[in-house]
Design a protein around this motif. Structure first.
Motif, PDB file in Angstrom:
ATOM      1  N   TYR A  11       3.145  -8.127   1.434  1.00 44.22           N
ATOM      2  CA  TYR A  11       4.608  -8.104   1.490  1.00 44.22           C
ATOM      3  C   TYR A  11       5.173  -7.096   0.483  1.00 44.22           C
ATOM      4  CZ  TYR A  11       9.383  -9.690   1.969  1.00 44.22           C
ATOM      5  OH  TYR A  11      10.729  -9.736   2.214  1.00 44.22           O
ATOM      6  N   VAL A  12       4.658  -7.133  -0.745  1.00 42.27           N
ATOM      7  CA  VAL A  12       5.134  -6.211  -1.782  1.00 42.27           C
ATOM      8  C   VAL A  12       4.789  -4.776  -1.394  1.00 42.27           C
ATOM      9  CG1 VAL A  12       4.856  -5.504  -4.195  1.00 42.27           C
ATOM     10  CG2 VAL A  12       5.046  -7.926  -3.609  1.00 42.27           C
ATOM     11  N   TYR A  13       3.582  -4.553  -0.923  1.00 42.14           N
ATOM     12  CA  TYR A  13       3.147  -3.219  -0.493  1.00 42.14           C
ATOM     13  C   TYR A  13       4.068  -2.684   0.601  1.00 42.14           C
ATOM     14  CZ  TYR A  13       0.270   0.424   1.607  1.00 42.14           C
ATOM     15  OH  TYR A  13      -0.172   1.614   2.124  1.00 42.14           O
ATOM     16  N   ASP A  14       4.326  -3.496   1.622  1.00 40.85           N
ATOM     17  CA  ASP A  14       5.180  -3.064   2.731  1.00 40.85           C
ATOM     18  C   ASP A  14       6.599  -2.758   2.261  1.00 40.85           C
ATOM     19  OD1 ASP A  14       3.066  -3.264   4.498  1.00 40.85           O
ATOM     20  OD2 ASP A  14       3.719  -5.182   5.347  1.00 40.85           O
ATOM     21  N   TYR A  15       7.143  -3.602   1.388  1.00 43.87           N
ATOM     22  CA  TYR A  15       8.491  -3.381   0.872  1.00 43.87           C
ATOM     23  C   TYR A  15       8.548  -2.064   0.099  1.00 43.87           C
ATOM     24  CZ  TYR A  15      12.710  -3.647  -1.881  1.00 43.87           C
ATOM     25  OH  TYR A  15      13.918  -3.342  -2.461  1.00 43.87           O
ATOM     26  N   GLU A  35      -0.743  -9.066 -10.952  1.00 43.75           N
ATOM     27  CA  GLU A  35      -1.910  -8.341 -10.442  1.00 43.75           C
ATOM     28  C   GLU A  35      -1.662  -7.818  -9.025  1.00 43.75           C
ATOM     29  OE1 GLU A  35      -4.557  -7.345 -12.205  1.00 43.75           O
ATOM     30  OE2 GLU A  35      -3.439  -8.225 -13.869  1.00 43.75           O
ATOM     31  N   GLN A  36      -0.989  -8.614  -8.202  1.00 42.92           N
ATOM     32  CA  GLN A  36      -0.682  -8.196  -6.835  1.00 42.92           C
ATOM     33  C   GLN A  36       0.271  -7.003  -6.827  1.00 42.92           C
ATOM     34  OE1 GLN A  36      -2.198  -9.528  -4.058  1.00 42.92           O
ATOM     35  NE2 GLN A  36      -3.385 -10.626  -5.595  1.00 42.92           N
ATOM     36  N   ILE A  37       1.250  -7.018  -7.724  1.00 41.74           N
ATOM     37  CA  ILE A  37       2.202  -5.910  -7.825  1.00 41.74           C
ATOM     38  C   ILE A  37       1.487  -4.636  -8.282  1.00 41.74           C
ATOM     39  CG2 ILE A  37       4.242  -5.059  -9.047  1.00 41.74           C
ATOM     40  CD1 ILE A  37       5.040  -8.125  -9.271  1.00 41.74           C
ATOM     41  N   LYS A  38       0.656  -4.761  -9.306  1.00 43.18           N
ATOM     42  CA  LYS A  38      -0.099  -3.607  -9.799  1.00 43.18           C
ATOM     43  C   LYS A  38      -1.011  -3.042  -8.716  1.00 43.18           C
ATOM     44  CE  LYS A  38      -0.230  -4.962 -14.670  1.00 43.18           C
ATOM     45  NZ  LYS A  38      -1.116  -5.431 -15.755  1.00 43.18           N
ATOM     46  N   LEU A  39      -1.635  -3.935  -7.965  1.00 45.10           N
ATOM     47  CA  LEU A  39      -2.521  -3.509  -6.888  1.00 45.10           C
ATOM     48  C   LEU A  39      -1.751  -2.756  -5.807  1.00 45.10           C
ATOM     49  CD1 LEU A  39      -5.448  -3.649  -5.864  1.00 45.10           C
ATOM     50  CD2 LEU A  39      -4.858  -5.796  -4.756  1.00 45.10           C
ATOM     51  N   ALA A  40      -0.571  -3.262  -5.443  1.00 46.80           N
ATOM     52  CA  ALA A  40       0.257  -2.607  -4.428  1.00 46.80           C
ATOM     53  C   ALA A  40       0.675  -1.210  -4.893  1.00 46.80           C
ATOM     54  CB  ALA A  40       1.483  -3.454  -4.103  1.00 46.80           C
ATOM     55  N   LEU A  41       1.094  -1.099  -6.153  1.00 47.53           N
ATOM     56  CA  LEU A  41       1.501   0.206  -6.690  1.00 47.53           C
ATOM     57  C   LEU A  41       0.316   1.162  -6.747  1.00 47.53           C
ATOM     58  CD1 LEU A  41       3.889  -1.053  -9.483  1.00 47.53           C
ATOM     59  CD2 LEU A  41       4.546   0.280  -7.464  1.00 47.53           C
ATOM     60  N   SER A  42      -0.835   0.645  -7.115  1.00 51.11           N
ATOM     61  CA  SER A  42      -2.040   1.468  -7.167  1.00 51.11           C
ATOM     62  C   SER A  42      -2.420   1.964  -5.773  1.00 51.11           C
ATOM     63  CB  SER A  42      -3.186   0.657  -7.770  1.00 51.11           C
ATOM     64  OG  SER A  42      -4.392   1.376  -7.692  1.00 51.11           O
ATOM     65  N   GLU A  43      -2.345   1.081  -4.810  1.00 45.27           N
ATOM     66  CA  GLU A  43      -2.687   1.441  -3.428  1.00 45.27           C
ATOM     67  C   GLU A  43      -1.731   2.513  -2.892  1.00 45.27           C
ATOM     68  OE1 GLU A  43      -5.186   1.139  -0.138  1.00 45.27           O
ATOM     69  OE2 GLU A  43      -5.398   0.098  -2.046  1.00 45.27           O
ATOM     70  N   LEU A  44      -0.477   2.439  -3.316  1.00 49.43           N
ATOM     71  CA  LEU A  44       0.514   3.430  -2.889  1.00 49.43           C
ATOM     72  C   LEU A  44       0.398   4.730  -3.697  1.00 49.43           C
ATOM     73  CD1 LEU A  44       3.561   1.036  -2.549  1.00 49.43           C
ATOM     74  CD2 LEU A  44       2.529   2.351  -0.687  1.00 49.43           C
ATOM     75  N   ARG A  45      -0.412   4.695  -4.742  1.00 49.58           N
ATOM     76  CA  ARG A  45      -0.580   5.842  -5.629  1.00 49.58           C
ATOM     77  C   ARG A  45       0.762   6.293  -6.216  1.00 49.58           C
ATOM     78  NH1 ARG A  45      -4.838   5.656  -2.619  1.00 49.58           N
ATOM     79  NH2 ARG A  45      -6.740   6.801  -2.789  1.00 49.58           N
ATOM     80  N   TYR A  46       1.536   5.299  -6.638  1.00 47.75           N
ATOM     81  CA  TYR A  46       2.854   5.580  -7.194  1.00 47.75           C
ATOM     82  C   TYR A  46       2.888   5.065  -8.628  1.00 47.75           C
ATOM     83  CZ  TYR A  46       7.855   6.269  -7.410  1.00 47.75           C
ATOM     84  OH  TYR A  46       9.102   6.720  -7.763  1.00 47.75           O
ATOM     85  N   SER A  47       3.196   5.943  -9.562  1.00 49.87           N
ATOM     86  CA  SER A  47       3.147   5.542 -10.965  1.00 49.87           C
ATOM     87  C   SER A  47       4.474   5.686 -11.698  1.00 49.87           C
ATOM     88  CB  SER A  47       2.076   6.351 -11.699  1.00 49.87           C
ATOM     89  OG  SER A  47       2.382   7.723 -11.629  1.00 49.87           O
ATOM     90  N   ASP A  48       5.494   6.214 -11.057  1.00 51.58           N
ATOM     91  CA  ASP A  48       6.791   6.393 -11.713  1.00 51.58           C
ATOM     92  C   ASP A  48       7.583   5.087 -11.611  1.00 51.58           C
ATOM     93  OD1 ASP A  48       8.823   7.615 -13.084  1.00 51.58           O
ATOM     94  OD2 ASP A  48       9.592   8.715 -11.355  1.00 51.58           O
TER      95      ASP A  48
END
Length: 87
Positions: A74-78, A20-33
């Protein structure tokens, strides 16, 4: 394309929360590829030996990003830093 590997196991609340944290980070970055490969360590003795006490483990390009408790910040920043280098 961003390729991530997520070592996990069944009945693992930390693993579920980490996803869930990974999905949230990707969603926040608006990156889907993204290609996310979830690997159940219980299906392979060598993986179970390597990751039993470490799951969940998030990897990118064979490098461990984070293990144990997957943290959104951490995941978001990375990912933000990595994605900034490929644009």
């Amino acid at each position: 394309m961003l390729e991530l590997v997520y070592y996990t196991r069944n009945r693992c609340p930390l693993c579920d929360e980490g996803m869930e944290q990974i999905k949230l980070a990707l969603s926040e970055l608006r990156y889907s590829d993204v290609k996310m490969t979830a690997i159940d360590i219980d299906e392979d003795d060598a993986l179970q030996e390597a990751y039993m006490m470490r799951v969940p483990v998030l990897c990118h390009k064979s490098q461990v990003i984070q293990e144990g408790i997957i943290d959104f910040v951490y995941v978001y920043d990375y990912l933000k830093e990595y994605l900034g280098t490929i644009k």
